[in-house]
Design a protein around this motif. Structure first.
Motif, short mmCIF file in Angstrom:
data_model
loop_
_atom_site.label_atom_id
_atom_site.label_comp_id
_atom_site.label_asym_id
_atom_site.label_seq_id
_atom_site.Cartn_x
_atom_site.Cartn_y
_atom_site.Cartn_z
N UNK A 54 7.94 5.87 6.11
CA UNK A 54 7.83 7.13 5.26
C UNK A 54 6.31 7.34 4.99
N UNK A 55 5.53 7.20 6.20
CA UNK A 55 3.96 7.69 6.14
C UNK A 55 3.74 8.83 7.19
N UNK A 56 2.99 9.70 6.78
CA UNK A 56 2.40 10.61 7.58
C UNK A 56 1.13 10.37 8.21
N UNK A 57 1.11 10.21 9.66
CA UNK A 57 -0.31 9.75 10.38
C UNK A 57 -0.30 10.83 11.27
N UNK A 58 -1.43 11.65 11.03
CA UNK A 58 -1.59 12.96 11.74
C UNK A 58 -3.25 12.88 12.13
N UNK A 59 -3.31 13.27 13.47
CA UNK A 59 -4.78 13.62 13.91
C UNK A 59 -5.53 12.16 13.88
N UNK A 60 -5.12 11.33 14.69
CA UNK A 60 -5.98 10.07 14.53
C UNK A 60 -6.68 9.68 16.05
N UNK A 86 4.39 -7.73 3.90
CA UNK A 86 3.51 -6.39 3.53
C UNK A 86 4.40 -5.39 3.68
N UNK A 87 4.30 -4.16 2.97
CA UNK A 87 4.78 -2.79 2.70
C UNK A 87 4.05 -1.67 2.60
N UNK A 88 3.94 -0.89 3.93
CA UNK A 88 2.85 0.40 3.76
C UNK A 88 3.97 1.58 3.82
N UNK A 89 3.97 2.22 2.59
CA UNK A 89 5.23 3.11 2.57
C UNK A 89 4.44 4.40 1.80
N UNK A 90 4.78 5.67 2.13
CA UNK A 90 4.67 6.94 1.50
C UNK A 90 3.13 7.21 1.74
N UNK A 91 2.30 6.85 2.53
CA UNK A 91 0.86 7.40 2.76
C UNK A 91 0.59 8.20 3.63
N UNK A 92 -0.48 8.96 3.29
CA UNK A 92 -0.98 9.97 4.25
C UNK A 92 -2.20 9.85 4.89
N UNK A 105 0.91 -1.21 0.14
CA UNK A 105 -0.15 -0.01 -0.02
C UNK A 105 0.70 0.94 0.11
N UNK A 106 0.99 2.09 -1.17
CA UNK A 106 1.88 2.98 -1.16
C UNK A 106 1.34 4.44 -1.66
N UNK A 107 1.80 5.52 -1.29
CA UNK A 107 1.51 6.64 -1.92
C UNK A 107 0.05 6.95 -2.18
N UNK A 108 -0.94 6.75 -0.99
CA UNK A 108 -2.31 6.74 -1.14
C UNK A 108 -2.70 7.67 0.36
N UNK A 149 -15.74 5.17 17.76
CA UNK A 149 -17.03 5.27 18.68
C UNK A 149 -16.77 5.00 20.06
N UNK A 150 -15.93 4.05 20.50
CA UNK A 150 -15.53 3.50 21.73
C UNK A 150 -13.96 3.65 21.97
N UNK A 151 -13.24 2.78 21.03
CA UNK A 151 -11.67 2.98 21.04
C UNK A 151 -11.26 2.24 19.70
N UNK A 152 -9.93 2.86 19.43
CA UNK A 152 -9.23 1.95 18.47
C UNK A 152 -9.49 2.49 17.05
N UNK A 153 -9.54 3.76 16.78
CA UNK A 153 -9.21 4.70 15.27
C UNK A 153 -8.02 4.81 15.09
N UNK A 154 -7.27 3.36 14.70
CA UNK A 154 -5.74 3.54 14.46
C UNK A 154 -5.34 4.13 13.21
N UNK A 155 -4.16 4.68 13.14
CA UNK A 155 -3.87 4.86 11.62
C UNK A 155 -3.39 3.57 10.85
#
Length: 247
Positions: free
Chosen positions: A196-202, A163-169, A124-127, A176-182
């Motif tokens: 190389x991911x940007x994970x903001x405001x989770x 798996x490779x998770x790279x370059x995503x925003x 999952x890349x650059x998404x 609702x109760x818990x667990x809205x992870x990036x």
């Protein structure tokens, strides 16, 4: 793709591509369906690009890729529900925008590679993932990975997925109760690189690694994480499987 109680046969998806090889689908819009928007199953060498999928009926995923060997989904916009990958191998999601979902943005239920010398089976890349969850569900991730067969986790073994998770925003996840992870590596998921991911405001953690091993998390930027839970940006678990938060 409309579903009513009067249908003799329920529609699985508005568009179905099943049991074929060397298929390209490009420049299409799918909208206003009750079942899945697009189902691609048991096929090889499938290339999906420039799709706009939106306004589904929330009964199923907008796009489901099942049992594929070699697939690319790129340059597409998915609005309203997730992209779901069910096993398969050599699958790449690239330059895709997923937003305004009631749960995860992308779900990967993967299988272990034949050998650890293989290239990553799931990329999952650059998404771009945003407005994920919207306060309607708990325990999910904008990018969510789990083993399709959880026997590895139940037997106290690692669930290798390559798996490779790279370059995503990723931003604006809310639970609702818990667990809205990036990024959520669930139930012993192992051998994943998140970089190389940007994970903001989770709402919850930027990264949640649930008892996996051999995962590499490097060169990411985390900011304003756990705004609903008030904990740290990274969550793992102890030997008993109880969640712990690293400072």
């Amino acid at each position: 793709g409309a579903l009513t109680d009067r249908h003799a046969v329920k529609t699985i998806a508005a568009v179905q591509i099943v049991g074929v090889s060397d298929v390209r689908m490009s420049g299409c819009e799918l909208a206003k369906f009750d079942a899945q928007g697009l189902l691609v199953a048991d096929s090889t060498r499938v290339h999906l690009s420039s799709l706009y999928v939106h306004n589904g009926g929330r009964r199923a995923d907008n796009i489901r890729l099942s049992g594929l060997n070699g697939a690319i989904l790129e340059d597409s916009v998915i609005h309203g529900s997730a992209v779901s990958i069910d096993q398969g191998r050599n699958i790449t999601i690239s330059h895709v925008e997923v937003h305004d979902t009631d749960n995860s943005g992308i779900r990967i239920f993967g299988q272990p590679p034949i050998s650890f010398s293989d290239e990553p089976w799931y990329v999952v890349r650059d998404s771009h993932f945003h407005q994920i969850g919207k306060g309607k569900a708990s325990d999910f991730g904008a990018v969510y990975l789990a083993a399709a067969d959880l026997s590895c986790y139940r037997d106290n073994q690692t669930c290798g997925m390559r798996a490779l998770i790279i370059g995503n925003v990723i931003h604006q996840t809310r639970h609702l109760e818990y667990g809205a992870n990036g990024v959520y590596l669930d139930a012993g998921v192992s051998d994943v690189t998140v970089e190389q991911n940007l994970v903001v405001n989770t709402g919850a953690s930027a990264i949640y690694s649930h008892c996996g091993l051999f995962n590499t998390i490097r060169s990411n930027v985390f900011a304003q994480n756990n705004v609903q839970d008030g904990r740290a940006a990274f969550q793992g678990c102890d030997e008993s499987g109880v969640g712990v938060w690293q400072s």
